[in-house]
Design a protein around this motif. Sequence first.
Motif, short mmCIF file in Angstrom:
data_model
loop_
_atom_site.label_atom_id
_atom_site.label_comp_id
_atom_site.label_asym_id
_atom_site.label_seq_id
_atom_site.Cartn_x
_atom_site.Cartn_y
_atom_site.Cartn_z
N MET A 130 0.66 -1.14 -0.08
CA MET A 130 0.06 0.20 0.12
C MET A 130 0.73 1.03 0.14
SD MET A 130 -3.03 -0.98 2.59
CE MET A 130 -4.10 -2.41 2.59
N LEU A 131 1.91 1.17 0.71
CA LEU A 131 2.93 2.33 1.00
C LEU A 131 3.62 2.40 -0.68
CD1 LEU A 131 4.28 4.69 2.28
CD2 LEU A 131 6.02 2.88 3.32
N ALA A 132 3.96 1.34 -1.06
CA ALA A 132 4.73 1.59 -2.44
C ALA A 132 3.78 2.09 -3.40
CB ALA A 132 5.09 -0.03 -2.90
N LEU A 133 2.36 1.59 -3.40
CA LEU A 133 1.47 2.40 -4.33
C LEU A 133 1.19 3.77 -4.33
CD1 LEU A 133 -0.36 1.81 -6.50
CD2 LEU A 133 -2.06 1.10 -5.17
N THR A 134 1.08 4.14 -2.78
CA THR A 134 0.86 5.31 -2.46
C THR A 134 2.06 6.19 -3.05
OG1 THR A 134 -0.21 4.68 -0.67
CG2 THR A 134 0.50 7.08 -0.57
N LEU A 135 3.33 5.88 -2.73
CA LEU A 135 4.38 6.71 -3.27
C LEU A 135 4.29 6.58 -4.65
CD1 LEU A 135 7.26 5.13 -0.89
CD2 LEU A 135 6.15 7.13 -0.47
N ALA A 136 4.33 5.63 -5.46
CA ALA A 136 3.93 5.71 -6.76
C ALA A 136 3.06 6.82 -7.41
CB ALA A 136 3.82 4.21 -7.16
N LEU A 137 1.99 6.83 -6.63
CA LEU A 137 0.90 7.68 -6.91
C LEU A 137 1.39 9.19 -6.69
CD1 LEU A 137 -2.17 5.80 -6.19
CD2 LEU A 137 -1.24 6.06 -8.25
N ALA A 138 2.21 9.46 -5.67
CA ALA A 138 2.56 10.60 -5.11
C ALA A 138 3.35 11.17 -6.33
CB ALA A 138 3.37 10.38 -3.93
N ARG A 139 4.09 10.68 -7.20
CA ARG A 139 4.52 11.43 -8.45
C ARG A 139 3.77 11.55 -9.32
NH1 ARG A 139 7.78 6.21 -8.06
NH2 ARG A 139 8.80 6.19 -6.05
N ASP A 140 2.48 11.57 -9.22
CA ASP A 140 1.49 12.14 -10.23
C ASP A 140 1.75 11.58 -11.62
OD1 ASP A 140 0.03 13.74 -8.68
OD2 ASP A 140 1.70 15.54 -8.81
N PRO A 141 1.86 10.13 -11.67
CA PRO A 141 2.11 9.39 -13.03
C PRO A 141 0.95 9.59 -13.98
CG PRO A 141 1.61 7.67 -11.41
CD PRO A 141 1.59 9.11 -10.65
N ARG A 142 1.36 9.62 -15.28
CA ARG A 142 0.78 9.41 -16.08
C ARG A 142 0.30 8.15 -16.53
NH1 ARG A 142 1.61 13.51 -20.90
NH2 ARG A 142 3.81 13.38 -20.56
#
Length: 222
Positions: A130-142
């Motif tokens: 969950m943390l890994a996903l949160t961190l990935a999303l925090a980079r505002d990916p496209r």
Amino acid sequence: MEARGLAAGYGRVPVLRDIDIKVRPGEVVALLGPNGAGKTTLLRTLAGYRRPTGGDVFLFGAPCNRVPVYKRCRQGVSFMGEERHIFPGLTVRQSLRLVRSKSGHQELFPSLDRRIGHRAALLSGGEQQMLALTLALARDPRLLLIDELSLGLAPLVRERLLDTVRATADRGVGVLVVEQNARSVLSRADRAYVMRRGEIVDEGPAQRWLDDLDGLAALYLS
Ligand code: ATP
């Protein structure tokens, strides 16, 4: 993101052959197939960790075969590999501060919120993912490329992660996800590709596969 006629391998060993695949903004696309089919190799090639030996990858409309990983990241590609991308020595709070989202969008899984002061290394496997996903999303990916989203995690965690993946796509992000539980991922996906022995052997709307899970299983075994 689009790949056309993509080929890649390890040294002289070819693994991927003639892969055509497309992920549009706002779509969840499931990448299915048995162990060893080449799913990880495909994701790593799309993320830029492996150079294609043939064919082309286009990111956001531009050819990118020679664009290195860090530039693809800057362009908005986020890759979640099988190894969890977290900072084990930092607390959840410290980790989130490091990658604070420009858009300000940062939803936290409730179970992570309860662990905000804990070091990442001490979280459960599910909380770490969950943390890994949160961190990935925090980079505002496209574009989000996810390998083995829920490997080894409890079904409830898997469902939460997949709900977040769906919600992310609904905000306009394109997602390509490898997940062993076909039924769970297909119920959130728009489309799916099935890989076997380095090739894409079928593709279609997720609902078609949900209606024919036996046919899907037979594809894995054939
Ligand atoms: P899994 O679900 O087991 O991870 P996968 O569909 O992701 O499977 P890959 O991991 O991409 O498949 O592997 C595809 C093929 O490439 C396999 O035959 C594998 O043995 C081979 N392969 C994977 N990594 C390497 C490597 N580092 N060196 C050589 N061959 C490799």
